[in-house]
Design a protein around this motif. Structure first.
Motif, PDB file in Angstrom:
ATOM      1  N   ASP A   1       0.854  -1.197   0.000  1.00 56.65           N
ATOM      2  CA  ASP A   1       0.000   0.000   0.000  1.00 56.65           C
ATOM      3  C   ASP A   1       0.891   1.250   0.000  1.00 56.65           C
ATOM      4  O   ASP A   1       1.445   1.641   1.023  1.00 56.65           O
ATOM      5  CB  ASP A   1      -0.916  -0.022   1.226  1.00 56.65           C
ATOM      6  N   LYS A   2       1.031   1.871  -1.151  1.00 61.40           N
ATOM      7  CA  LYS A   2       1.950   3.015  -1.328  1.00 61.40           C
ATOM      8  C   LYS A   2       1.540   4.227  -0.490  1.00 61.40           C
ATOM      9  O   LYS A   2       2.395   4.966  -0.009  1.00 61.40           O
ATOM     10  CB  LYS A   2       2.037   3.409  -2.806  1.00 61.40           C
ATOM     11  N   ALA A   3       0.261   4.433  -0.295  1.00 55.90           N
ATOM     12  CA  ALA A   3      -0.193   5.585   0.499  1.00 55.90           C
ATOM     13  C   ALA A   3       0.239   5.449   1.956  1.00 55.90           C
ATOM     14  O   ALA A   3       0.716   6.419   2.564  1.00 55.90           O
ATOM     15  CB  ALA A   3      -1.709   5.721   0.411  1.00 55.90           C
ATOM     16  N   LYS A   4       0.105   4.250   2.495  1.00 55.37           N
ATOM     17  CA  LYS A   4       0.533   4.028   3.884  1.00 55.37           C
ATOM     18  C   LYS A   4       2.050   4.129   4.015  1.00 55.37           C
ATOM     19  O   LYS A   4       2.556   4.634   5.011  1.00 55.37           O
ATOM     20  CB  LYS A   4       0.057   2.671   4.393  1.00 55.37           C
ATOM     21  N   VAL A   5       2.760   3.654   3.006  1.00 58.56           N
ATOM     22  CA  VAL A   5       4.221   3.752   3.018  1.00 58.56           C
ATOM     23  C   VAL A   5       4.639   5.221   2.995  1.00 58.56           C
ATOM     24  O   VAL A   5       5.528   5.631   3.733  1.00 58.56           O
ATOM     25  CB  VAL A   5       4.855   2.980   1.841  1.00 58.56           C
TER      26      VAL A   5
ATOM     27  N   GLU B   1       5.718   4.290  15.810  1.00 58.59           N
ATOM     28  CA  GLU B   1       4.427   4.526  15.151  1.00 58.59           C
ATOM     29  C   GLU B   1       4.563   4.433  13.634  1.00 58.59           C
ATOM     30  O   GLU B   1       3.703   3.863  12.956  1.00 58.59           O
ATOM     31  CB  GLU B   1       3.876   5.890  15.545  1.00 58.59           C
ATOM     32  N   ALA B   2       5.654   4.982  13.101  1.00 58.81           N
ATOM     33  CA  ALA B   2       5.888   4.928  11.655  1.00 58.81           C
ATOM     34  C   ALA B   2       6.105   3.486  11.196  1.00 58.81           C
ATOM     35  O   ALA B   2       5.581   3.073  10.161  1.00 58.81           O
ATOM     36  CB  ALA B   2       7.091   5.787  11.286  1.00 58.81           C
ATOM     37  N   VAL B   3       6.850   2.720  11.980  1.00 58.72           N
ATOM     38  CA  VAL B   3       7.110   1.323  11.613  1.00 58.72           C
ATOM     39  C   VAL B   3       5.814   0.504  11.675  1.00 58.72           C
ATOM     40  O   VAL B   3       5.562  -0.338  10.802  1.00 58.72           O
ATOM     41  CB  VAL B   3       8.202   0.710  12.524  1.00 58.72           C
ATOM     42  N   LYS B   4       4.984   0.759  12.675  1.00 59.55           N
ATOM     43  CA  LYS B   4       3.696   0.058  12.757  1.00 59.55           C
ATOM     44  C   LYS B   4       2.832   0.380  11.545  1.00 59.55           C
ATOM     45  O   LYS B   4       2.185  -0.508  10.979  1.00 59.55           O
ATOM     46  CB  LYS B   4       2.971   0.434  14.048  1.00 59.55           C
ATOM     47  N   GLU B   5       2.823   1.640  11.145  1.00 57.46           N
ATOM     48  CA  GLU B   5       2.038   2.014   9.964  1.00 57.46           C
ATOM     49  C   GLU B   5       2.607   1.356   8.712  1.00 57.46           C
ATOM     50  O   GLU B   5       1.866   0.862   7.863  1.00 57.46           O
ATOM     51  CB  GLU B   5       2.011   3.535   9.788  1.00 57.46           C
TER      52      GLU B   5
END
Length: 117
Positions: free
Chosen positions: A32-36, A96-100
């Motif tokens: 999912d590019k948007a989440k990345v 938080e960034a890694v979880k996303e």
């Protein structure tokens, strides 16, 4: 650790996280590019905030203390507390960034990466 070394450390940790995220995102089509993109922006923001927050100076001079030893102890304690707090916030934002990012990666990609290690 002084401010300069701390900033280099934060930059290095952030760069490593970003490189891994971009590498996986570019290697697989079903990510999912948007989440990345959101995760990458969070990492960049965390690095910038940590570097910015490290630009604090000790606001008291030697004359505010009885002697140079008391000044040195107070200054050392101030920076230790400051960097501990900045580091805590930095890694919280990074987590938080890694979880996303992990939520953006499909399970089959995660399984493939685990199997390759």
């Amino acid at each position: 650790m002084n401010k300069r070394d701390y900033k280099k450390y934060v930059e290095s940790v952030g760069d490593s996280a970003l490189a891994s995220m971009v590498d996986i995102a570019e290697s697989y089509d079903n990510v999912d590019k948007a989440k990345v993109t959101d995760a990458v922006q969070k990492v960049i923001s965390a690095v910038a905030a940590a570097k910015s927050n490290a630009d604090v100076t000790f606001d008291k001079g030697v004359k505010a203390f009885d002697n140079i030893v008391a000044y040195s102890k107070a200054k050392k304690a101030f920076f230790k507390q400051l960097f501990n707090k900045i580091n805590e916030n930095f890694f919280k934002e990074l987590d938080e960034a890694v979880k996303e990012f992990n939520s953006a990666v499909p399970e089959e990609v995660k399984a493939e990466n685990k199997a390759s290690k």
